[in-house]
Scaffold this active site. Structure first.
Site, short mmCIF file in Angstrom:
data_model
loop_
_atom_site.label_atom_id
_atom_site.label_comp_id
_atom_site.label_asym_id
_atom_site.label_seq_id
_atom_site.Cartn_x
_atom_site.Cartn_y
_atom_site.Cartn_z
N CYS A 19 0.84 -1.20 0.00
CA CYS A 19 0.00 0.00 0.00
C CYS A 19 0.87 1.25 0.00
O CYS A 19 0.57 2.23 -0.68
CB CYS A 19 -0.91 0.01 1.23
SG CYS A 19 -2.14 -1.31 1.27
N CYS A 347 1.79 -10.17 0.73
CA CYS A 347 1.72 -9.17 1.80
C CYS A 347 2.56 -9.55 3.02
O CYS A 347 3.33 -8.75 3.53
CB CYS A 347 0.27 -8.95 2.23
SG CYS A 347 -0.66 -7.92 1.07
N ASP A 389 37.29 5.10 20.69
CA ASP A 389 38.13 6.25 20.99
C ASP A 389 38.32 6.33 22.51
O ASP A 389 37.55 5.75 23.27
CB ASP A 389 37.45 7.52 20.47
CG ASP A 389 38.23 8.77 20.83
OD1 ASP A 389 39.43 8.80 20.58
OD2 ASP A 389 37.61 9.70 21.38
N ASP A 665 -2.64 -16.42 4.25
CA ASP A 665 -2.19 -15.06 4.00
C ASP A 665 -2.40 -14.16 5.22
O ASP A 665 -1.45 -13.60 5.76
CB ASP A 665 -2.94 -14.48 2.80
CG ASP A 665 -2.47 -13.06 2.51
OD1 ASP A 665 -1.37 -12.91 1.98
OD2 ASP A 665 -3.21 -12.11 2.84
#
Length: 684
Positions: A19, A347, A389, A665
């Protein structure tokens, strides 16, 4: 024509990464929109508008596709997703089922009505977006539903639509929860503040505060805005956005963040940044920017998904049109093809990576780790070395003057001369000289700095300098003192007048309290820490021993160029994360596999880094979170691909049909979203 302005909008109805792509493509075609960027994870659109009218055109363009564009802050409340359509479809489905028990002749019509009403919003969205994406899930579900009705499977058609709508509601709800969790930091700010004024205290809304206001923060209240403590002592908890559970003592001169909680004591704070522009707002901005930058895993999955759908649809066409020529049973093969059409939607796979990355970025923002991109989050999981460092990273970065060794002058005279020179220098050692207890600085003028040598000024008519001892021609007795102090681990500065040494100033930088534990945590994670510093070897070894480093893990006497070369070498030997805080660290931070800057450091270092750390203690959390996020990404991909593969095979074998395909799905999509949300709740 007006210059392009960036506006932020919420996009309603956008419930998957596909989308977001459609919305972005549509917005970029709107006249007057110079550029549009859309993030599915945050649900936002960032538009560069040439003219104000382009906003209305953009809203109309999205409305035609079934989405709503609303200015940020004007979001519509209520339940997300098509819950009304799901409710109506489910009611009609139940009525049709009851009719099948008592009035069997009416049941098929009831199922048809339930299917048609349920599929209507899906078909409308499919038609609106067909040109942008002919293989959208709405299109596939619509085709499967209408096809099932044509072959007489009305009950399954109605069930497919109902299950899909329920899945969309659950998906929209889980995505909304993820977005709320991602931006929950702003809710830490209180709604009111106690502003000091002549004659007392007034309670004002948060928006009424201005830079420079003095506010009182009583115990149990949250600090309303970023500022500096001007009065009081208190224990302040910053766990909500640093991840460190223990409160920190705060007093005069200390900085406090808006949203931190005063547990004991009371503070008066001078506001330095407006509440809506403070540290929490900066964290949310960085999180949003990170979500717009895709990781390598996202790009790979996107590329795969674009090929997956056409391939499965081609398989569905083969099953429906070719196999019946050899095996017969045309309606049976059409039924299998319709189930394959539902399985063709990618999806869950498309969402699997960005959902996990979004959750990882959001969790990092609440644990003191500010990822600037999903790619940085991804790369950090694979590095082997951690280069650190020294000054400002493993130490507090505030050296203090601890000893003055003089040669023919008093300590008071030497310190007064040194303070006169230090007045014109911004070097950390010069600042330590200015802050040292003792006599005041002698009047000075003609300040100058010589790179690689030191600072000079004219004091009482004579040139006086604070120089590096190793860069000066030293008498034997001074050289012996330099060697002795250097072996103790001190940083040294030589005071000279007219070229004659007057005193040695010895400085010491305090290691961070958490440094030893942080290094131990890095080793437990299987990482190899290395200290990179420009200091002398004796000074670096003294610090390294104090915080638990081994001699072979210390690289001393490095220039910025040396650091850069070493970082390049380590990057080619398995990846390196560079942690720094200063201007001289910027090249190495930019060249490392991943650059991490401590937030207390310079702005240049933060801009050059891929990740910001609110404290050194957040460093191990950054590695753990990165590894956990990539593990969730792998789990999500396995879930999405695995479920699709299982139901693809079972459909071809005739073991499952339409409604299991919908579950494959929608179920996979909900599972990957919920699995990603675990990252927001984890406490590590």
């Amino acid at each position: 024509m007006e210059a392009p302005k960036v506006r932020v909008f919420r996009v309603e109805g956008m419930d998957c990464a596909d989308c977001a792509r459609k919305v972005e493509d549509a917005l970029n075609r709107v006249p007057g929109v110079v550029k549009a960027e859309v993030s599915f994870q945050s649900g936002k659109a960032y538009l560069q508008l040439e003219v104000p009218q382009a906003e209305e055109e953009a809203a109309r363009a999205l409305s035609a596709l079934g989405y709503r564009l609303r200015p940020e802050g004007k979001e519509k409340g209520g339940l997300p997703g098509p819950w009304r359509w799901a409710l109506v479809s489910g009611g009609l489905l139940l009525a049709a089922f009851l009719a099948s028990l008592f009035l069997p002749g009416l049941a098929p019509w009831g199922y048809r009505l339930a299917a048609l009403i349920g599929v209507f919003p899906l078909a409308r969205r499919a038609v609106a977006t067909f040109r942008q994406n002919p293989f959208s899930m709405q299109t596939l579900v619509t085709l499967a539903t209408l096809g099932a009705m044509l072959i007489g499977a009305e009950a399954e058609a109605a069930l497919v639509v109902f299950l899909f709508l329920v899945g969309e509601v659950l998906e929209a709800y889980s995505v909304a929860q993820a977005r709320r969790s991602l931006y929950a930091l702003s809710e830490l700010l209180p709604r009111r503040a106690y502003r000091l004024k002549e004659g007392g205290v007034e309670e004002v809304p948060l928006k009424a505060l201005r830079v420079g206001d003095l506010v009182r923060v009583p115990p149990g209240e949250r600090v309303p805005a970023d500022g500096v403590v001007v009065s009081g002592q208190a224990s302040v908890e910053e766990a909500a956005f640093t991840g460190e559970p223990l409160p920190r003592p705060k007093g005069i001169g200390d900085r406090v963040y808006g949203g931190s909680l005063v547990q004991e004591g009371s503070l008066v704070v001078k506001v330095e940044r407006h509440p809506q522009e403070g540290f929490l707002a900066e964290m949310e901005r960085l999180a949003e920017e990170a979500l717009l930058k895709k990781s390598q895993a996202e790009r790979v999955v996107d590329a795969f998904s674009r090929r997956y759908t056409p391939a499965v649809l081609a398989l569905a066409g083969f099953v429906a049109l070719v196999l019946p020529l050899f095996q017969g049973d045309f309606l049976g093969h059409v039924y299998k093809a319709l189930a394959l059409i539902l399985i063709a939607c990618p999806c869950a796979l498309v969402v699997s990576v960005p959902a996990a990355i979004a959750a990882g970025v959001g969790r990092g923002a609440r644990a003191g780790v500010l990822f600037k991109s999903g790619a940085a989050l991804e790369r950090l999981a694979g590095v082997r070395y951690v280069a650190l460092d020294k000054t400002g990273t493993l130490t507090l970065g505030k050296p203090t003057l601890v000893r003055v060794v003089t040669f023919g002058v008093s300590a008071e005279e030497a310190l007064a001369l040194a303070k006169g020179v230090a007045e014109g220098s911004s070097h950390p050692l010069a600042r330590a000289v200015r802050e040292a207890l003792g006599p005041k600085a002698l009047p000075s003028e003609e300040h100058r700095a010589v790179p690689g040598l030191g600072a000079f000024a004219r004091v009482e008519g004579k040139e006086v300098g604070l120089v590096r001892p190793e860069a000066w021609d030293l008498p034997p007795e001074v050289e012996a003192q330099v060697k002795a102090l250097a072996e103790e681990g001190f940083s040294l500065s030589l005071l000279v007048r007219e070229g004659v040494p007057l005193a040695l100033l010895a400085f010491q930088d305090t290691p961070r309290l958490e440094a030893r534990e942080v290094l131990a945590e890095l080793r437990r994670l299987g990482l190899k820490p290395l200290l990179l510093t420009g200091d002398r070897e004796t000074s670096a070894l003294a610090l390294g021993t104090a915080i638990g480093l081994f001699p072979e893990e210390i690289r001393a006497g490095l220039s910025p160029v040396d650091k850069l070369r070493l970082v390049e070498e380590l990057a080619g030997r398995g990846g390196v994360a560079m942690v720094g805080d200063g201007v001289n660290d910027a090249p190495a931070l930019a060249k490392a596999t991943v650059g991490l800057a401590v937030a207390e450091g310079t702005e240049v270092a933060l801009q050059s880094a891929d990740v910001g750390l609110l404290s050194l203690a957040a460093l191990p959390r950054a590695f753990r979170l990165s590894r956990m996020t990539m593990a969730v990404v792998r789990q999500n991909i396995a879930l999405a691909v695995g479920l699709k593969g299982v139901f693809l095979l079972s459909t071809l074998l005739g073991l499952t049909g339409l409604w299991p395909a919908v579950l494959a799905d929608s179920g996979a999509l909900v599972l990957v979203t919920l699995n990603s949300l675990r990252l927001l709740w984890v406490r590590r």
